[in-house]
Design a protein around this motif. Structure first.
Motif, PDB file in Angstrom:
ATOM      1  N   PHE A  24       0.875  -1.171   0.000  1.00  0.00           N
ATOM      2  CA  PHE A  24       0.000   0.000   0.000  1.00  0.00           C
ATOM      3  C   PHE A  24       0.911   1.218   0.000  1.00  0.00           C
ATOM      4  O   PHE A  24       1.673   1.444   0.943  1.00  0.00           O
ATOM      5  N   ASP A  26       0.589   4.415   0.394  1.00  0.00           N
ATOM      6  CA  ASP A  26       0.465   5.490   1.381  1.00  0.00           C
ATOM      7  C   ASP A  26       0.123   4.949   2.767  1.00  0.00           C
ATOM      8  O   ASP A  26      -0.584   5.581   3.533  1.00  0.00           O
ATOM      9  N   ASN A  30      -1.054   8.053   5.023  1.00  0.00           N
ATOM     10  CA  ASN A  30      -2.510   8.198   5.031  1.00  0.00           C
ATOM     11  C   ASN A  30      -3.135   7.078   5.870  1.00  0.00           C
ATOM     12  O   ASN A  30      -3.773   6.166   5.341  1.00  0.00           O
ATOM     13  N   ASP A  32      -5.694   6.970   7.741  1.00  0.00           N
ATOM     14  CA  ASP A  32      -7.156   6.940   7.842  1.00  0.00           C
ATOM     15  C   ASP A  32      -7.828   6.226   6.679  1.00  0.00           C
ATOM     16  O   ASP A  32      -9.016   5.948   6.726  1.00  0.00           O
ATOM     17  N   ARG A  33      -7.083   5.938   5.641  1.00  0.00           N
ATOM     18  CA  ARG A  33      -7.654   5.273   4.471  1.00  0.00           C
ATOM     19  C   ARG A  33      -8.010   3.822   4.808  1.00  0.00           C
ATOM     20  O   ARG A  33      -7.235   3.109   5.439  1.00  0.00           O
ATOM     21  N   ALA A  34      -9.174   3.394   4.393  1.00  0.00           N
ATOM     22  CA  ALA A  34      -9.597   2.012   4.622  1.00  0.00           C
ATOM     23  C   ALA A  34      -8.868   1.087   3.663  1.00  0.00           C
ATOM     24  O   ALA A  34      -8.752   1.383   2.476  1.00  0.00           O
ATOM     25  N   ARG A  35      -8.372  -0.032   4.192  1.00  0.00           N
ATOM     26  CA  ARG A  35      -7.627  -0.992   3.377  1.00  0.00           C
ATOM     27  C   ARG A  35      -8.013  -2.399   3.787  1.00  0.00           C
ATOM     28  O   ARG A  35      -8.314  -2.660   4.947  1.00  0.00           O
ATOM     29  N   ASP A 112     -15.439  -0.524   6.306  1.00  0.00           N
ATOM     30  CA  ASP A 112     -15.256   0.908   6.064  1.00  0.00           C
ATOM     31  C   ASP A 112     -14.846   1.199   4.634  1.00  0.00           C
ATOM     32  O   ASP A 112     -15.031   2.296   4.145  1.00  0.00           O
ATOM     33  N   ALA A 113     -14.258   0.219   3.949  1.00  0.00           N
ATOM     34  CA  ALA A 113     -13.793   0.432   2.579  1.00  0.00           C
ATOM     35  C   ALA A 113     -14.956   0.727   1.644  1.00  0.00           C
ATOM     36  O   ALA A 113     -14.771   1.320   0.591  1.00  0.00           O
ATOM     37  N   GLU A 117     -17.450   8.791   2.201  1.00  0.00           N
ATOM     38  CA  GLU A 117     -17.697   9.912   3.102  1.00  0.00           C
ATOM     39  C   GLU A 117     -17.859  11.233   2.355  1.00  0.00           C
ATOM     40  O   GLU A 117     -18.438  12.162   2.876  1.00  0.00           O
ATOM     41  N   LYS A 118     -17.346  11.334   1.169  1.00  0.00           N
ATOM     42  CA  LYS A 118     -17.374  12.583   0.436  1.00  0.00           C
ATOM     43  C   LYS A 118     -18.072  12.358  -0.896  1.00  0.00           C
ATOM     44  O   LYS A 118     -17.711  11.468  -1.647  1.00  0.00           O
TER      45      LYS A 118
END
Length: 150
Positions: A24, A26, A30, A32-35, A112-113, A117-118
């Motif tokens: 991965f 980042d 990063n 907070d990114r879901a992985r 969460d992936a 959210e945006k």
């Protein structure tokens, strides 16, 4: 299993999982990114790995990466593999279960992936009408310019 079985070679399950984790790009920048990682193996260790499956799973947990494991019927040390995978917050499935892949997809959708959210609304200008009017007017102009010298 074509292409995965041979008389020689190595099978480092923990090293492979850790390699997936650190691929991965980042991971550190990063957090907070879901992985998630989907892993399938027979868990048959050949050779001396740098990391065990438990150590690699702990690294995944540390970085909040869920691992979903798919195991064939002939898996070695099944409980060890299952416990390591479940310790990440992911899921464990057997290929012999006819609903395994459906359950896997549903479980991934519940992570969460899958949450967006945006949202963003983008409006694109579509000038087809003006283009058609321009082409018609140019046709009229060239038509008249041939008949009447301007």
């Amino acid at each position: 299993y074509a292409g995965t079985l041979s008389d020689e070679g190595s099978s480092y399950i923990g090293d492979g999982l850790a390699t997936c984790l650190y691929n991965f790009s980042d991971l550190e920048t990063n957090p907070d990114r879901a992985r998630l990682i989907i892993m399938t193996t027979d868990n048959e260790l050949n050779g001396t790995p740098l990391l065990t499956i438990e150590e690699a799973a702990a690294l995944c947990s540390k970085h909040d990466v869920k691992v979903f494991g798919i195991a064939p019927d002939h898996i070695m040390n099944e409980q060890q593999f299952k416990d390591a995978i479940l310790s990440t917050g992911g899921g464990y499935y057997k290929t012999s279960d006819k609903n395994a892949y459906k359950q896997l997809v549903n479980d991934i959708k519940a992570t969460d992936a899958s949450i967006i959210e945006k949202t963003e609304i983008m409006i694109y200008d579509q000038p087809e009408v003006l283009f058609v009017v321009l082409v018609v007017l140019m046709g009229i102009y060239f038509g008249f310019s041939r008949k009447v010298k301007l």
